[in-house]
Design a protein around this motif. Sequence first.
Motif, short mmCIF file in Angstrom:
data_model
loop_
_atom_site.label_atom_id
_atom_site.label_comp_id
_atom_site.label_asym_id
_atom_site.label_seq_id
_atom_site.Cartn_x
_atom_site.Cartn_y
_atom_site.Cartn_z
N TYR A 1 17.39 77.19 58.15
CA TYR A 1 18.02 76.02 58.63
C TYR A 1 17.71 76.03 60.09
CZ TYR A 1 21.32 72.22 59.28
OH TYR A 1 21.78 71.13 59.74
N GLY A 2 17.50 74.79 60.76
CA GLY A 2 17.55 74.63 62.31
C GLY A 2 18.14 73.46 62.60
N VAL A 3 18.47 73.26 63.99
CA VAL A 3 18.72 72.15 64.55
C VAL A 3 18.04 71.87 66.05
CG1 VAL A 3 20.75 70.98 65.63
CG2 VAL A 3 21.21 72.17 63.65
N ALA A 4 17.62 70.91 66.09
CA ALA A 4 16.81 70.64 67.42
C ALA A 4 17.33 69.42 68.22
CB ALA A 4 15.07 70.24 67.15
N VAL A 5 17.21 69.60 69.44
CA VAL A 5 17.72 68.36 70.33
C VAL A 5 16.25 67.79 71.11
CG1 VAL A 5 18.86 67.69 72.71
CG2 VAL A 5 19.86 69.26 70.83
N LEU A 6 16.10 66.68 70.83
CA LEU A 6 14.98 66.11 71.54
C LEU A 6 15.19 64.83 72.42
CD1 LEU A 6 14.86 66.31 68.12
CD2 LEU A 6 12.70 65.54 68.26
N ALA A 7 14.30 64.63 73.30
CA ALA A 7 14.79 63.76 74.27
C ALA A 7 13.15 62.99 74.89
CB ALA A 7 15.13 64.18 75.69
N ASP A 8 13.14 61.75 74.92
CA ASP A 8 12.10 60.88 75.41
C ASP A 8 11.57 61.12 76.89
OD1 ASP A 8 14.16 59.51 76.68
OD2 ASP A 8 13.38 57.46 75.80
N CYS A 9 12.65 61.55 77.67
CA CYS A 9 12.42 61.51 79.32
C CYS A 9 12.89 62.69 80.05
CB CYS A 9 12.22 60.34 80.00
SG CYS A 9 14.16 59.47 79.96
N LYS A 10 13.99 63.56 79.33
CA LYS A 10 14.51 64.59 79.72
C LYS A 10 13.98 65.93 79.30
CE LYS A 10 17.36 61.46 81.54
NZ LYS A 10 17.28 61.02 82.88
N HIS B 1 17.86 54.21 81.72
CA HIS B 1 17.94 54.07 80.03
C HIS B 1 16.86 55.14 79.50
CE1 HIS B 1 17.74 52.01 76.32
NE2 HIS B 1 16.42 52.20 76.57
N PHE B 2 17.60 55.84 78.35
CA PHE B 2 17.08 56.94 78.02
C PHE B 2 17.59 57.26 76.58
CE2 PHE B 2 20.42 58.70 80.75
CZ PHE B 2 21.26 59.58 79.66
N THR B 3 16.75 57.97 75.58
CA THR B 3 17.12 58.32 74.46
C THR B 3 17.11 59.82 73.97
OG1 THR B 3 16.46 56.07 73.52
CG2 THR B 3 16.58 57.44 72.15
N TYR B 4 18.01 60.30 73.51
CA TYR B 4 17.74 61.77 72.97
C TYR B 4 18.14 61.81 71.52
CZ TYR B 4 22.80 61.87 74.28
OH TYR B 4 24.28 61.59 74.32
N SER B 5 18.00 63.00 70.87
CA SER B 5 18.16 62.76 69.40
C SER B 5 18.51 64.25 68.83
CB SER B 5 17.03 62.39 68.63
OG SER B 5 16.40 61.07 69.04
N LEU B 6 19.37 64.22 67.85
CA LEU B 6 19.69 65.53 67.26
C LEU B 6 18.82 65.42 65.84
CD1 LEU B 6 21.49 67.83 67.61
CD2 LEU B 6 23.16 66.68 66.16
N LEU B 7 18.36 66.71 65.56
CA LEU B 7 17.53 66.73 64.15
C LEU B 7 17.85 68.04 63.51
CD1 LEU B 7 15.27 65.42 62.36
CD2 LEU B 7 13.68 67.00 63.77
N PRO B 8 18.69 68.02 62.53
CA PRO B 8 18.85 68.86 61.64
C PRO B 8 17.62 69.08 60.59
CG PRO B 8 20.87 67.54 61.48
CD PRO B 8 19.40 66.94 62.37
#
Length: 244
Positions: free
Chosen positions: A71-80, A111-118
């Motif tokens: 299993y894994g968890v990732a943090v993603l961002a569009d500009c950070k 204005h930015f977006t970040y995400s959490l992906l299990p």
Amino acid sequence: MRLRAFVTDVDWQERQALLKVAFPTDIRNRRATYEIQFGTIDRPTHRNTSWEEAAFEVPAQCWADLSDSHYGVAVLADCKHGYSVHESTLWLSLLKGAIDPDPDADRGQHHFTYSLLPHPTGLDAVRRAAYSLSRPLMWRREGAHPGRLPARFSLASVADSNVVIETARWAEDEDALIVRLYEAEGGSTSVALELGVTSDSVDQVDLPERNPRTLDVADNGSVALDFRAREIKTLLVHLPATAG
């Protein structure tokens, strides 16, 4: 697997302050994975030495991941691009109120977006989600017309998920396409590149797109490619004169 996106608007006026977001997990691993151009790097999640203590943040392209064997968890961002993983917590730096050399660094509207992906084990889902976040589909409205393309079209594709087509663009000096691919998982492999356009010939070139070496093109238009671990390949696809 569900991507959770945080669309963020900030009026940042702080000085000598750092805004970060943290995601605690129950995953234990001595190393975390960070995306860099054409691949990934691993960094420790502990601070056992002065070198590790100094490397408290890692510059990454679009994501950082902490995984175990299931299993894994990732943090993603569009500009950070400032990520860190300490023990079982993932961190992302969002804004910094530095005063040197720019006393107004980051001040103002953001204005930015970040995400959490299990996700299940493996990084293919992370890479795909990161491309979707950082390179959203561009579209424009058109009136009804017959068109020249089929209902489903792919300019270039490979079946194996460990080979990523990172770039497809027009060549600058001739009627040709540039297709750049890389092996992402750290193992040698062989793939067939399927092209959605008719080509006169296909050359493999170096990163500055020089020193061409002609490749064999199969009757169905595919090109067989052998990759070493982490290898980058750049192809020059020559098109018929009417294709451009």
